[in-house]
Motif scaffolding. Structure first.
Motif, PDB file in Angstrom:
ATOM      1  N   VAL A  60       0.822  -1.206   0.000  1.00 59.36           N
ATOM      2  CA  VAL A  60       0.000   0.000   0.000  1.00 59.36           C
ATOM      3  C   VAL A  60       0.863   1.266   0.000  1.00 59.36           C
ATOM      4  N   ARG A  61       1.966   1.220   0.730  1.00 60.00           N
ATOM      5  CA  ARG A  61       2.777   2.432   0.873  1.00 60.00           C
ATOM      6  C   ARG A  61       3.626   2.733  -0.366  1.00 60.00           C
ATOM      7  N   TYR A  62       4.234   1.698  -0.930  1.00 57.97           N
ATOM      8  CA  TYR A  62       5.183   1.934  -2.022  1.00 57.97           C
ATOM      9  C   TYR A  62       4.644   1.539  -3.397  1.00 57.97           C
ATOM     10  N   ARG A  63       3.701   0.620  -3.457  1.00 55.69           N
ATOM     11  CA  ARG A  63       3.162   0.188  -4.740  1.00 55.69           C
ATOM     12  C   ARG A  63       1.770   0.749  -4.990  1.00 55.69           C
ATOM     13  N   ARG A  64       1.179   1.345  -3.962  1.00 57.72           N
ATOM     14  CA  ARG A  64      -0.154   1.944  -4.044  1.00 57.72           C
ATOM     15  C   ARG A  64      -1.231   0.949  -4.505  1.00 57.72           C
ATOM     16  N   LEU A  65      -1.106  -0.276  -4.004  1.00 63.67           N
ATOM     17  CA  LEU A  65      -2.075  -1.333  -4.313  1.00 63.67           C
ATOM     18  C   LEU A  65      -3.105  -1.391  -3.185  1.00 63.67           C
ATOM     19  N   TYR A  66      -3.991  -0.386  -3.198  1.00 63.11           N
ATOM     20  CA  TYR A  66      -4.929  -0.179  -2.101  1.00 63.11           C
ATOM     21  C   TYR A  66      -5.920  -1.338  -1.949  1.00 63.11           C
ATOM     22  N   GLN A  67      -6.466  -1.816  -3.063  1.00 62.89           N
ATOM     23  CA  GLN A  67      -7.460  -2.882  -3.001  1.00 62.89           C
ATOM     24  C   GLN A  67      -6.822  -4.195  -2.519  1.00 62.89           C
ATOM     25  N   LEU A  68      -5.614  -4.484  -2.974  1.00 63.53           N
ATOM     26  CA  LEU A  68      -4.915  -5.688  -2.518  1.00 63.53           C
ATOM     27  C   LEU A  68      -4.618  -5.587  -1.013  1.00 63.53           C
ATOM     28  N   GLN A  82      -5.628  -7.401   4.476  1.00 63.24           N
ATOM     29  CA  GLN A  82      -5.956  -7.080   5.868  1.00 63.24           C
ATOM     30  C   GLN A  82      -7.244  -7.761   6.321  1.00 63.24           C
ATOM     31  N   ILE A  83      -8.250  -7.803   5.474  1.00 67.45           N
ATOM     32  CA  ILE A  83      -9.513  -8.463   5.840  1.00 67.45           C
ATOM     33  C   ILE A  83      -9.275  -9.954   6.062  1.00 67.45           C
ATOM     34  N   VAL A  84      -8.601 -10.592   5.118  1.00 72.10           N
ATOM     35  CA  VAL A  84      -8.344 -12.035   5.249  1.00 72.10           C
ATOM     36  C   VAL A  84      -7.475 -12.320   6.473  1.00 72.10           C
ATOM     37  N   THR A  85      -6.427 -11.529   6.674  1.00 68.91           N
ATOM     38  CA  THR A  85      -5.557 -11.715   7.832  1.00 68.91           C
ATOM     39  C   THR A  85      -6.340 -11.526   9.126  1.00 68.91           C
ATOM     40  N   GLY A  86      -7.198 -10.525   9.164  1.00 68.41           N
ATOM     41  CA  GLY A  86      -8.023 -10.284  10.352  1.00 68.41           C
ATOM     42  C   GLY A  86      -8.946 -11.445  10.661  1.00 68.41           C
ATOM     43  N   VAL A  87      -9.586 -12.009   9.633  1.00 69.54           N
ATOM     44  CA  VAL A  87     -10.481 -13.155   9.838  1.00 69.54           C
ATOM     45  C   VAL A  87      -9.689 -14.378  10.301  1.00 69.54           C
ATOM     46  N   VAL A  88      -8.556 -14.634   9.653  1.00 72.81           N
ATOM     47  CA  VAL A  88      -7.714 -15.772  10.050  1.00 72.81           C
ATOM     48  C   VAL A  88      -7.257 -15.613  11.502  1.00 72.81           C
ATOM     49  N   LEU A  89      -6.825 -14.408  11.877  1.00 74.48           N
ATOM     50  CA  LEU A  89      -6.405 -14.164  13.261  1.00 74.48           C
ATOM     51  C   LEU A  89      -7.554 -14.364  14.236  1.00 74.48           C
ATOM     52  N   LEU A  90      -8.725 -13.901  13.885  1.00 75.59           N
ATOM     53  CA  LEU A  90      -9.885 -14.061  14.763  1.00 75.59           C
ATOM     54  C   LEU A  90     -10.186 -15.537  15.002  1.00 75.59           C
ATOM     55  N   VAL A  91     -10.173 -16.338  13.948  1.00 74.69           N
ATOM     56  CA  VAL A  91     -10.426 -17.770  14.085  1.00 74.69           C
ATOM     57  C   VAL A  91      -9.316 -18.436  14.895  1.00 74.69           C
ATOM     58  N   ALA A  92      -8.054 -18.114  14.587  1.00 73.90           N
ATOM     59  CA  ALA A  92      -6.923 -18.736  15.276  1.00 73.90           C
ATOM     60  C   ALA A  92      -6.893 -18.379  16.757  1.00 73.90           C
ATOM     61  N   VAL A  93      -7.123 -17.111  17.073  1.00 74.56           N
ATOM     62  CA  VAL A  93      -7.099 -16.688  18.477  1.00 74.56           C
ATOM     63  C   VAL A  93      -8.274 -17.310  19.239  1.00 74.56           C
ATOM     64  N   THR A  94      -9.420 -17.414  18.601  1.00 77.87           N
ATOM     65  CA  THR A  94     -10.572 -18.058  19.250  1.00 77.87           C
ATOM     66  C   THR A  94     -10.265 -19.521  19.542  1.00 77.87           C
ATOM     67  N   ALA A  95      -9.721 -20.234  18.567  1.00 76.93           N
ATOM     68  CA  ALA A  95      -9.361 -21.643  18.770  1.00 76.93           C
ATOM     69  C   ALA A  95      -8.299 -21.779  19.864  1.00 76.93           C
ATOM     70  N   PHE A  96      -7.335 -20.876  19.853  1.00 79.44           N
ATOM     71  CA  PHE A  96      -6.280 -20.889  20.860  1.00 79.44           C
ATOM     72  C   PHE A  96      -6.858 -20.676  22.258  1.00 79.44           C
ATOM     73  N   GLU A  97      -7.727 -19.692  22.405  1.00 77.74           N
ATOM     74  CA  GLU A  97      -8.325 -19.400  23.708  1.00 77.74           C
ATOM     75  C   GLU A  97      -9.162 -20.575  24.211  1.00 77.74           C
ATOM     76  N   PHE A 101     -11.185  -2.209  14.874  1.00 78.26           N
ATOM     77  CA  PHE A 101     -11.503  -0.792  14.650  1.00 78.26           C
ATOM     78  C   PHE A 101     -10.933  -0.320  13.318  1.00 78.26           C
ATOM     79  N   VAL A 102      -9.657  -0.601  13.067  1.00 74.75           N
ATOM     80  CA  VAL A 102      -8.986  -0.138  11.845  1.00 74.75           C
ATOM     81  C   VAL A 102      -9.612  -0.789  10.614  1.00 74.75           C
ATOM     82  N   ILE A 103      -9.848  -2.089  10.666  1.00 74.23           N
ATOM     83  CA  ILE A 103     -10.425  -2.787   9.509  1.00 74.23           C
ATOM     84  C   ILE A 103     -11.852  -2.318   9.253  1.00 74.23           C
ATOM     85  N   TRP A 104     -12.632  -2.223  10.319  1.00 76.57           N
ATOM     86  CA  TRP A 104     -14.035  -1.789  10.149  1.00 76.57           C
ATOM     87  C   TRP A 104     -14.099  -0.384   9.539  1.00 76.57           C
ATOM     88  N   HIS A 105     -13.319   0.535  10.082  1.00 75.55           N
ATOM     89  CA  HIS A 105     -13.342   1.884   9.527  1.00 75.55           C
ATOM     90  C   HIS A 105     -12.730   1.928   8.130  1.00 75.55           C
TER      91      HIS A 105
END
Length: 164
Positions: free
Chosen positions: A43-51, A56-71, A114-118
């Motif tokens: 995003v910063r150097y290649r300006r690939l905003y959509q990618l 970030q969305i996929v990483t956020g979902v994966v983290l949510l599932v992984a942290v839930t399973a871990f907990e 918060f960051v992903i939602w906004h």
């Protein structure tokens, strides 16, 4: 805890005393930090905003599932304290490192949400710079720093509890 149940829960894939979920999260954080760095670069150097948005969305979902399973695992199935008992660090030190880790591990996912939602709601689709960009950059930097500190403090705790 008897020896049989301690052996049964210690099915980790790393050569440590960690359970499979503890090992998975410790190893996965390397990947998360790498993906986060690549996403920031794109995003910063290649300006690939959509990618960047979708990474970030996929990483956020994966983290949510992984942290839930871990907990679920550490609260109901794995007695991490029994696995950490042979550590060369004192129980007080291991618990202190855990509490220090939690100072970052608890607020960081909330900040990421918060960051992903906004990011989803305040940027146009497809993603491109907008009047919200500077605010997003501020909060996203805090979230990235939080994720890095969560990973580093988690690795320090993992070492102290399950390696040393």
């Amino acid at each position: 805890m008897n020896a049989l149940s301690l052996i049964a829960q210690n099915a980790g894939f790393l050569p440590t005393r960690g359970s499979i979920m503890i090992d998975f999260v410790a190893a996965a954080m390397f990947g998360i930090i790498l993906v986060l760095g690549v996403s920031i670069y794109l995003v910063r150097y290649r300006r690939l905003y959509q990618l960047h948005k979708w990474i970030q969305i996929v990483t956020g979902v994966v983290l949510l599932v992984a942290v839930t399973a871990f907990e679920v695992d550490v609260r109901f199935f794995t007695d991490w304290e029994a696995l950490a008992e042979p550590s060369s660090f004192s129980s007080g030190t291991v618990h202190g490192l855990l509490y220090f880790h939690l100072l970052f591990a608890i607020p960081t996912p909330l900040l990421w949400i918060f960051v992903i939602w906004h990011g989803i709601t305040k940027f146009p689709n497809p993603a491109e710079p907008s009047p919200y960009s500077q605010t997003h950059i501020f909060w996203a930097r805090l979230a990235a720093i939080g994720m890095l500190l969560t990973a580093v403090t988690g690795w320090v705790f993992y070492y102290a509890a399950f390696v040393a």
